[in-house]
Design a protein around this motif. Structure first.
Motif, PDB file in Angstrom:
ATOM      1  N   MET A   1       0.882  -1.091  -0.221  1.00 30.67           N
ATOM      2  CA  MET A   1      -0.403  -0.131   0.120  1.00 30.67           C
ATOM      3  C   MET A   1       1.481   0.985  -0.099  1.00 30.67           C
ATOM      4  O   MET A   1       1.940   1.354   0.851  1.00 30.67           O
ATOM      5  N   ASN A   2       0.266   2.741  -1.459  1.00 28.55           N
ATOM      6  CA  ASN A   2       1.482   3.461  -0.245  1.00 28.55           C
ATOM      7  C   ASN A   2       0.757   4.377   0.675  1.00 28.55           C
ATOM      8  O   ASN A   2       0.010   4.798   0.165  1.00 28.55           O
ATOM      9  N   ILE A   3       1.825   4.450   0.800  1.00 28.23           N
ATOM     10  CA  ILE A   3       2.016   5.609   2.199  1.00 28.23           C
ATOM     11  C   ILE A   3       2.562   7.224   2.377  1.00 28.23           C
ATOM     12  O   ILE A   3       3.426   6.573   1.970  1.00 28.23           O
ATOM     13  N   SER A   4       1.503   8.157   2.053  1.00 25.35           N
ATOM     14  CA  SER A   4       2.814   9.481   1.661  1.00 25.35           C
ATOM     15  C   SER A   4       3.834   9.032   3.310  1.00 25.35           C
ATOM     16  O   SER A   4       3.434   9.189   4.231  1.00 25.35           O
ATOM     17  N   ARG A   5       4.635  10.296   2.630  1.00 28.78           N
ATOM     18  CA  ARG A   5       5.204  10.892   4.534  1.00 28.78           C
ATOM     19  C   ARG A   5       4.829  11.595   5.192  1.00 28.78           C
ATOM     20  O   ARG A   5       4.485  10.470   6.485  1.00 28.78           O
ATOM     21  N   ILE A   6       3.873  12.164   4.924  1.00 29.17           N
ATOM     22  CA  ILE A   6       3.377  12.818   6.089  1.00 29.17           C
ATOM     23  C   ILE A   6       1.945  11.687   6.844  1.00 29.17           C
ATOM     24  O   ILE A   6       2.154  11.705   8.042  1.00 29.17           O
ATOM     25  N   GLU A   7       1.327  10.361   6.231  1.00 35.90           N
ATOM     26  CA  GLU A   7       0.751   9.945   6.470  1.00 35.90           C
ATOM     27  C   GLU A   7       2.006   9.440   7.536  1.00 35.90           C
ATOM     28  O   GLU A   7       1.044   7.842   8.658  1.00 35.90           O
ATOM     29  N   GLN A   8       2.997   8.050   6.665  1.00 37.36           N
ATOM     30  CA  GLN A   8       3.498   7.832   8.300  1.00 37.36           C
ATOM     31  C   GLN A   8       3.685   7.849   9.197  1.00 37.36           C
ATOM     32  O   GLN A   8       4.178   7.248  10.676  1.00 37.36           O
ATOM     33  N   ARG A   9       4.357   9.532   9.376  1.00 34.99           N
ATOM     34  CA  ARG A   9       4.430  10.439  10.904  1.00 34.99           C
ATOM     35  C   ARG A   9       3.421  10.273  11.383  1.00 34.99           C
ATOM     36  O   ARG A   9       3.612  10.185  12.498  1.00 34.99           O
ATOM     37  N   VAL A  10       1.868  10.441  10.895  1.00 33.26           N
ATOM     38  CA  VAL A  10       0.797  10.676  11.556  1.00 33.26           C
ATOM     39  C   VAL A  10       0.681   9.068  12.216  1.00 33.26           C
ATOM     40  O   VAL A  10      -0.005   8.934  13.401  1.00 33.26           O
ATOM     41  N   ALA A  49      -7.720  16.683   4.942  1.00 32.84           N
ATOM     42  CA  ALA A  49      -7.372  15.768   3.698  1.00 32.84           C
ATOM     43  C   ALA A  49      -6.928  14.727   4.235  1.00 32.84           C
ATOM     44  O   ALA A  49      -6.607  13.385   3.397  1.00 32.84           O
ATOM     45  N   ILE A  50      -5.833  15.099   5.381  1.00 27.05           N
ATOM     46  CA  ILE A  50      -5.151  13.598   5.610  1.00 27.05           C
ATOM     47  C   ILE A  50      -5.382  12.992   6.272  1.00 27.05           C
ATOM     48  O   ILE A  50      -5.338  11.637   6.007  1.00 27.05           O
ATOM     49  N   PHE A  51      -6.103  13.317   7.546  1.00 26.42           N
ATOM     50  CA  PHE A  51      -7.256  11.918   8.271  1.00 26.42           C
ATOM     51  C   PHE A  51      -8.695  11.753   7.206  1.00 26.42           C
ATOM     52  O   PHE A  51      -8.331  10.367   7.419  1.00 26.42           O
ATOM     53  N   SER A  52      -8.406  12.316   6.254  1.00 28.50           N
ATOM     54  CA  SER A  52     -10.238  11.790   5.476  1.00 28.50           C
ATOM     55  C   SER A  52      -8.902  10.528   4.619  1.00 28.50           C
ATOM     56  O   SER A  52      -9.722   9.528   4.130  1.00 28.50           O
ATOM     57  N   ALA A  53      -7.943  10.399   4.077  1.00 31.51           N
ATOM     58  CA  ALA A  53      -7.059   9.260   3.269  1.00 31.51           C
ATOM     59  C   ALA A  53      -7.011   8.284   4.324  1.00 31.51           C
ATOM     60  O   ALA A  53      -6.828   7.531   4.000  1.00 31.51           O
ATOM     61  N   LEU A  54      -6.159   8.497   5.671  1.00 30.36           N
ATOM     62  CA  LEU A  54      -5.854   7.071   6.061  1.00 30.36           C
ATOM     63  C   LEU A  54      -7.282   6.728   6.761  1.00 30.36           C
ATOM     64  O   LEU A  54      -7.665   5.205   6.787  1.00 30.36           O
ATOM     65  N   ARG A  55      -8.323   7.356   7.101  1.00 31.55           N
ATOM     66  CA  ARG A  55     -10.048   6.898   6.735  1.00 31.55           C
ATOM     67  C   ARG A  55     -10.001   6.232   5.702  1.00 31.55           C
ATOM     68  O   ARG A  55     -10.892   4.629   6.135  1.00 31.55           O
ATOM     69  N   ARG A  56      -9.796   6.616   4.406  1.00 30.04           N
ATOM     70  CA  ARG A  56     -10.417   5.821   3.166  1.00 30.04           C
ATOM     71  C   ARG A  56      -9.308   5.028   3.093  1.00 30.04           C
ATOM     72  O   ARG A  56      -9.888   3.258   2.502  1.00 30.04           O
ATOM     73  N   LYS A  57      -8.669   4.536   3.327  1.00 30.36           N
ATOM     74  CA  LYS A  57      -7.579   3.349   3.630  1.00 30.36           C
ATOM     75  C   LYS A  57      -7.874   2.170   4.377  1.00 30.36           C
ATOM     76  O   LYS A  57      -7.005   1.564   5.212  1.00 30.36           O
ATOM     77  N   ARG A  58      -8.786   2.874   5.438  1.00 33.60           N
ATOM     78  CA  ARG A  58      -8.644   2.097   6.492  1.00 33.60           C
ATOM     79  C   ARG A  58      -7.408   1.887   7.560  1.00 33.60           C
ATOM     80  O   ARG A  58      -7.382   0.841   7.975  1.00 33.60           O
ATOM     81  N   LEU A  59      -7.042   3.162   7.863  1.00 34.08           N
ATOM     82  CA  LEU A  59      -5.522   2.841   8.939  1.00 34.08           C
ATOM     83  C   LEU A  59      -6.001   3.244  10.126  1.00 34.08           C
ATOM     84  O   LEU A  59      -4.751   3.028  11.211  1.00 34.08           O
ATOM     85  N   ILE A  60      -7.105   4.699  10.092  1.00 37.68           N
ATOM     86  CA  ILE A  60      -7.634   4.898  11.777  1.00 37.68           C
ATOM     87  C   ILE A  60      -8.583   4.443  11.964  1.00 37.68           C
ATOM     88  O   ILE A  60      -9.406   4.237  10.815  1.00 37.68           O
ATOM     89  N   GLU A  61      -9.204   4.110  12.774  1.00 40.52           N
ATOM     90  CA  GLU A  61     -10.547   3.850  13.022  1.00 40.52           C
ATOM     91  C   GLU A  61     -11.002   4.659  13.950  1.00 40.52           C
ATOM     92  O   GLU A  61     -10.140   4.813  15.254  1.00 40.52           O
ATOM     93  N   SER A  62     -12.308   4.518  14.640  1.00 42.65           N
ATOM     94  CA  SER A  62     -13.287   5.210  16.090  1.00 42.65           C
ATOM     95  C   SER A  62     -13.982   3.750  16.515  1.00 42.65           C
ATOM     96  O   SER A  62     -14.426   3.115  15.448  1.00 42.65           O
ATOM     97  N   ARG A  63     -13.635   3.435  17.550  1.00 42.47           N
ATOM     98  CA  ARG A  63     -13.853   2.503  18.145  1.00 42.47           C
ATOM     99  C   ARG A  63     -15.534   3.368  19.358  1.00 42.47           C
ATOM    100  O   ARG A  63     -14.981   3.618  20.489  1.00 42.47           O
TER     101      ARG A  63
END
Length: 85
Positions: A1-10, A49-63
């Motif tokens: 999966m392609n994850i940008s540098r900023i997404e990796q940092r978050v 924008a980064i938040f939406s990308a992480l959610r779209r890729k299912r890398l973050i979640e809220s329970r």
């Protein structure tokens, strides 16, 4: 999966125990995000924008309406953080 540098940092901040708090507007969309590290510092790189990308890729979640945290897929996808200076 392609994850940008900023997404990796978050993701790295979340993997160490941080969370993302968000604010919704009157239309229900996320208008503001705040990435808080486990030490209580704010990570400025976490934009909506980064938040939406992480959610779209299912890398973050809220329970149970809690702040967003890293998901199991996010844990497997994050790489060791390079020491960029």
């Amino acid at each position: 999966m392609n994850i940008s540098r900023i997404e990796q940092r978050v993701l790295h901040a979340l993997a160490q125990g941080g969370c993302i708090r968000h604010t919704r507007g009157p239309n229900g969309r996320v208008i503001e995000t705040l990435c808080v590290t486990r030490e209580g510092f704010i990570l400025a790189d976490c934009t909506p924008a980064i938040f939406s990308a992480l959610r779209r890729k299912r890398l973050i979640e809220s329970r149970a309406s809690q702040p967003y945290r890293i998901s199991d897929l996010g844990r497997r996808s994050v790489r060791a953080q390079a020491n960029n200076r």
